[in-house]
Design a protein around this motif. Structure first.
Motif, PDB file in Angstrom:
ATOM      1  N   MET A   1       7.534  27.833 -29.534  1.00 38.53           N
ATOM      2  CA  MET A   1       7.075  26.639 -28.829  1.00 38.53           C
ATOM      3  C   MET A   1       7.888  25.408 -29.237  1.00 38.53           C
ATOM      4  SD  MET A   1       5.195  25.370 -26.538  1.00 38.53           S
ATOM      5  CE  MET A   1       4.113  26.747 -26.206  1.00 38.53           C
ATOM      6  N   GLU A   2       8.255  25.368 -30.523  1.00 35.37           N
ATOM      7  CA  GLU A   2       9.072  24.241 -30.998  1.00 35.37           C
ATOM      8  C   GLU A   2      10.411  24.197 -30.269  1.00 35.37           C
ATOM      9  OE1 GLU A   2       9.497  24.452 -35.195  1.00 35.37           O
ATOM     10  OE2 GLU A   2       7.365  24.105 -35.611  1.00 35.37           O
ATOM     11  N   LYS A   3      10.946  25.370 -29.990  1.00 34.35           N
ATOM     12  CA  LYS A   3      12.222  25.442 -29.282  1.00 34.35           C
ATOM     13  C   LYS A   3      12.084  24.902 -27.864  1.00 34.35           C
ATOM     14  CE  LYS A   3      15.955  28.770 -28.471  1.00 34.35           C
ATOM     15  NZ  LYS A   3      16.334  30.211 -28.548  1.00 34.35           N
ATOM     16  N   VAL A   4      10.966  25.211 -27.207  1.00 34.56           N
ATOM     17  CA  VAL A   4      10.711  24.735 -25.856  1.00 34.56           C
ATOM     18  C   VAL A   4      10.559  23.220 -25.847  1.00 34.56           C
ATOM     19  CG1 VAL A   4       9.060  24.772 -23.942  1.00 34.56           C
ATOM     20  CG2 VAL A   4       9.638  26.902 -25.135  1.00 34.56           C
ATOM     21  N   LEU A   5       9.779  22.703 -26.820  1.00 35.11           N
ATOM     22  CA  LEU A   5       9.561  21.259 -26.908  1.00 35.11           C
ATOM     23  C   LEU A   5      10.856  20.510 -27.206  1.00 35.11           C
ATOM     24  CD1 LEU A   5       6.170  21.164 -28.881  1.00 35.11           C
ATOM     25  CD2 LEU A   5       6.546  20.728 -26.441  1.00 35.11           C
ATOM     26  N   ALA A   6      11.686  21.100 -28.064  1.00 29.83           N
ATOM     27  CA  ALA A   6      12.960  20.480 -28.402  1.00 29.83           C
ATOM     28  C   ALA A   6      13.880  20.421 -27.181  1.00 29.83           C
ATOM     29  CB  ALA A   6      13.628  21.251 -29.536  1.00 29.83           C
ATOM     30  N   LEU A   7      13.874  21.495 -26.399  1.00 25.75           N
ATOM     31  CA  LEU A   7      14.706  21.530 -25.187  1.00 25.75           C
ATOM     32  C   LEU A   7      14.213  20.499 -24.177  1.00 25.75           C
ATOM     33  CD1 LEU A   7      17.063  23.130 -23.801  1.00 25.75           C
ATOM     34  CD2 LEU A   7      15.273  24.454 -22.669  1.00 25.75           C
ATOM     35  N   TYR A   8      12.895  20.423 -24.028  1.00 26.31           N
ATOM     36  CA  TYR A   8      12.326  19.453 -23.084  1.00 26.31           C
ATOM     37  C   TYR A   8      12.661  18.027 -23.520  1.00 26.31           C
ATOM     38  CZ  TYR A   8       9.012  16.461 -20.701  1.00 26.31           C
ATOM     39  OH  TYR A   8       8.456  15.448 -19.968  1.00 26.31           O
ATOM     40  N   GLU A   9      12.557  17.756 -24.798  1.00 23.39           N
ATOM     41  CA  GLU A   9      12.849  16.409 -25.304  1.00 23.39           C
ATOM     42  C   GLU A   9      14.304  16.033 -25.056  1.00 23.39           C
ATOM     43  OE1 GLU A   9      11.900  12.783 -26.864  1.00 23.39           O
ATOM     44  OE2 GLU A   9      10.533  14.454 -26.459  1.00 23.39           O
ATOM     45  N   LYS A  10      15.177  16.989 -25.173  1.00 22.73           N
ATOM     46  CA  LYS A  10      16.598  16.724 -24.991  1.00 22.73           C
ATOM     47  C   LYS A  10      16.950  16.462 -23.530  1.00 22.73           C
ATOM     48  CE  LYS A  10      21.170  18.660 -25.970  1.00 22.73           C
ATOM     49  NZ  LYS A  10      21.925  19.799 -26.571  1.00 22.73           N
ATOM     50  N   TYR A  11      16.314  17.203 -22.628  1.00 24.66           N
ATOM     51  CA  TYR A  11      16.685  17.122 -21.207  1.00 24.66           C
ATOM     52  C   TYR A  11      15.570  16.538 -20.327  1.00 24.66           C
ATOM     53  CZ  TYR A  11      20.603  20.201 -22.396  1.00 24.66           C
ATOM     54  OH  TYR A  11      21.750  20.740 -22.952  1.00 24.66           O
ATOM     55  N   LYS A  12      14.628  15.817 -20.919  1.00 20.80           N
ATOM     56  CA  LYS A  12      13.471  15.353 -20.156  1.00 20.80           C
ATOM     57  C   LYS A  12      13.851  14.411 -19.010  1.00 20.80           C
ATOM     58  CE  LYS A  12      12.330  11.712 -23.516  1.00 20.80           C
ATOM     59  NZ  LYS A  12      11.278  11.220 -24.459  1.00 20.80           N
ATOM     60  N   LEU A  13      14.901  13.628 -19.196  1.00 19.62           N
ATOM     61  CA  LEU A  13      15.325  12.724 -18.122  1.00 19.62           C
ATOM     62  C   LEU A  13      15.839  13.504 -16.912  1.00 19.62           C
ATOM     63  CD1 LEU A  13      17.122   9.839 -20.085  1.00 19.62           C
ATOM     64  CD2 LEU A  13      14.819   9.857 -19.092  1.00 19.62           C
ATOM     65  N   LEU A  14      16.511  14.596 -17.179  1.00 19.44           N
ATOM     66  CA  LEU A  14      17.013  15.443 -16.084  1.00 19.44           C
ATOM     67  C   LEU A  14      15.848  16.118 -15.354  1.00 19.44           C
ATOM     68  CD1 LEU A  14      19.564  16.377 -14.675  1.00 19.44           C
ATOM     69  CD2 LEU A  14      19.748  18.234 -16.347  1.00 19.44           C
ATOM     70  N   PHE A  15      14.878  16.601 -16.130  1.00 15.01           N
ATOM     71  CA  PHE A  15      13.684  17.192 -15.527  1.00 15.01           C
ATOM     72  C   PHE A  15      12.924  16.145 -14.701  1.00 15.01           C
ATOM     73  CE2 PHE A  15      13.877  20.317 -19.164  1.00 15.01           C
ATOM     74  CZ  PHE A  15      14.142  21.420 -18.372  1.00 15.01           C
ATOM     75  N   PHE A  16      12.804  14.956 -15.248  1.00 12.85           N
ATOM     76  CA  PHE A  16      12.077  13.883 -14.556  1.00 12.85           C
ATOM     77  C   PHE A  16      12.763  13.534 -13.241  1.00 12.85           C
ATOM     78  CE2 PHE A  16      11.251   9.333 -13.783  1.00 12.85           C
ATOM     79  CZ  PHE A  16       9.869   9.377 -13.675  1.00 12.85           C
ATOM     80  N   SER A  17      14.085  13.465 -13.278  1.00 15.04           N
ATOM     81  CA  SER A  17      14.841  13.178 -12.059  1.00 15.04           C
ATOM     82  C   SER A  17      14.593  14.255 -11.007  1.00 15.04           C
ATOM     83  CB  SER A  17      16.338  13.096 -12.387  1.00 15.04           C
ATOM     84  OG  SER A  17      17.094  12.936 -11.214  1.00 15.04           O
ATOM     85  N   GLY A  18      14.544  15.515 -11.447  1.00 18.89           N
ATOM     86  CA  GLY A  18      14.268  16.612 -10.519  1.00 18.89           C
ATOM     87  C   GLY A  18      12.878  16.521  -9.920  1.00 18.89           C
ATOM     88  N   VAL A  19      11.898  16.127 -10.735  1.00 15.31           N
ATOM     89  CA  VAL A  19      10.524  15.968 -10.249  1.00 15.31           C
ATOM     90  C   VAL A  19      10.453  14.872  -9.189  1.00 15.31           C
ATOM     91  CG1 VAL A  19       8.192  15.210 -10.874  1.00 15.31           C
ATOM     92  CG2 VAL A  19       9.401  16.848 -12.329  1.00 15.31           C
ATOM     93  N   ILE A  20      11.100  13.744  -9.447  1.00 17.29           N
ATOM     94  CA  ILE A  20      11.085  12.623  -8.495  1.00 17.29           C
ATOM     95  C   ILE A  20      11.701  13.037  -7.167  1.00 17.29           C
ATOM     96  CG2 ILE A  20      11.980  10.314  -8.021  1.00 17.29           C
ATOM     97  CD1 ILE A  20       9.686  10.395 -10.026  1.00 17.29           C
ATOM     98  N   THR A  21      12.839  13.720  -7.217  1.00 19.78           N
ATOM     99  CA  THR A  21      13.495  14.175  -5.986  1.00 19.78           C
ATOM    100  C   THR A  21      12.610  15.167  -5.238  1.00 19.78           C
ATOM    101  OG1 THR A  21      15.682  13.886  -6.985  1.00 19.78           O
ATOM    102  CG2 THR A  21      15.557  15.279  -5.034  1.00 19.78           C
ATOM    103  N   THR A  22      11.998  16.078  -5.966  1.00 20.15           N
ATOM    104  CA  THR A  22      11.093  17.056  -5.352  1.00 20.15           C
ATOM    105  C   THR A  22       9.938  16.368  -4.648  1.00 20.15           C
ATOM    106  OG1 THR A  22      11.616  18.820  -6.923  1.00 20.15           O
ATOM    107  CG2 THR A  22       9.463  18.924  -5.861  1.00 20.15           C
ATOM    108  N   LEU A  23       9.315  15.390  -5.305  1.00 21.79           N
ATOM    109  CA  LEU A  23       8.173  14.687  -4.717  1.00 21.79           C
ATOM    110  C   LEU A  23       8.591  13.848  -3.513  1.00 21.79           C
ATOM    111  CD1 LEU A  23       6.188  13.551  -7.892  1.00 21.79           C
ATOM    112  CD2 LEU A  23       5.569  15.326  -6.243  1.00 21.79           C
ATOM    113  N   LYS A  24       9.745  13.195  -3.600  1.00 22.11           N
ATOM    114  CA  LYS A  24      10.207  12.377  -2.468  1.00 22.11           C
ATOM    115  C   LYS A  24      10.434  13.234  -1.232  1.00 22.11           C
ATOM    116  CE  LYS A  24      13.757  10.193  -4.204  1.00 22.11           C
ATOM    117  NZ  LYS A  24      14.903   9.247  -4.294  1.00 22.11           N
TER     118      LYS A  24
END
Length: 240
Positions: A1-24
């Motif tokens: 789980m720590e590995k997943v959280l670390a990956l999310y923390e590193k790339y969270k801006l990219l994930f967030f950008s993808g979420v915004i585009t998906t919702l739009k």
């Protein structure tokens, strides 16, 4: 789980950008698709005409039926690829990938919503049609003031469901390079080589998105339903 959280923390801006585009894309396409569905569904419920108007009406209905069959019967991924990669060969110009995404998801939504709207209109009791027409209202006025509001209420759950489907189905747009959530995940996986953590993260994000959206839509439906009981007060008498 720590590995997943670390990956999310590193790339969270990219994930967030993808979420915004998906919702739009999902929001805009659902609104446009609903408008297309309202137009198509209404046209298909117009009473048969005679003469030239009848011929024109049948022709329009054939075109609408072909449109519905085409976009409901073929994968969105193929449609997006054809529009984005195939049309430039005929037009001699590049097609914007984001514009392609809006067009494809919108017309797909319109194809499904047209059937939903038609069903919603036909579900209204015929007595209301007859009462409206006997009051002197035209077909257009009957649709606008009597049948339309009831239809909108009836199709709200299906419209919300279509929005949730669009949130998930935008993932196929990665085939043309649209930067939605799944495309963001492919980018992260390609950079980190941690495929399990990456796709686990977007699985959770998709689940959260659809759960929250479904709950919001459920609350809207409850508000539209009104109170469970009503009070009618007349003088000293009270009726529930």
């Amino acid at each position: 789980m720590e590995k997943v959280l670390a990956l999310y923390e590193k790339y969270k801006l990219l994930f967030f950008s993808g979420v915004i585009t998906t919702l739009k894309i999902s929001i805009v396409a659902t609104i446009i698709g609903l408008l297309i569905g309202l137009l198509m569904g209404t046209i298909r419920t117009i009473p048969p005409k005679k003469g030239f108007k009848g011929i024109l009406q049948r022709l329009i209905n054939v075109i609408i039926s072909a449109y519905i069959a085409l976009f409901r019967g073929t994968p969105m991924m193929v449609q997006a690829s054809l529009l984005f990669y195939g049309f430039p060969l005929f037009l001699g110009m590049d097609v914007d990938k984001l514009l392609t995404a809006y067009i494809i998801v919108s017309i797909n939504t319109g194809a499904y919503m047209s059937e939903v709207v038609r069903g919603g209109i036909l579900s209204i009791d015929k007595g209301q049609w007859e009462a409206a027409r006997s009051s002197g209202l035209s077909h257009a006025q009957t649709m606008l003031y009597v049948i339309g509001p009831q239809t909108m209420r009836n199709i709200l759950p299906a419209t919300g469901n279509e929005f949730v489907i669009n949130v998930k189905d935008t993932s196929v747009l990665n085939v043309i390079g649209v930067g939605e959530l799944f495309f963001a995940a492919k980018t992260v996986a390609g950079q980190s080589y941690d495929y399990f953590s990456t796709y686990f993260i977007i699985l959770v994000i998709y689940l959260l998105l659809t759960t929250v959206i479904t709950e919001i839509l459920r609350q809207i439906e409850k508000r539209l339903e009104g109170p469970v009981s009503f009070e009618l007060k007349m003088g000293n008498q009270q009726q529930v």
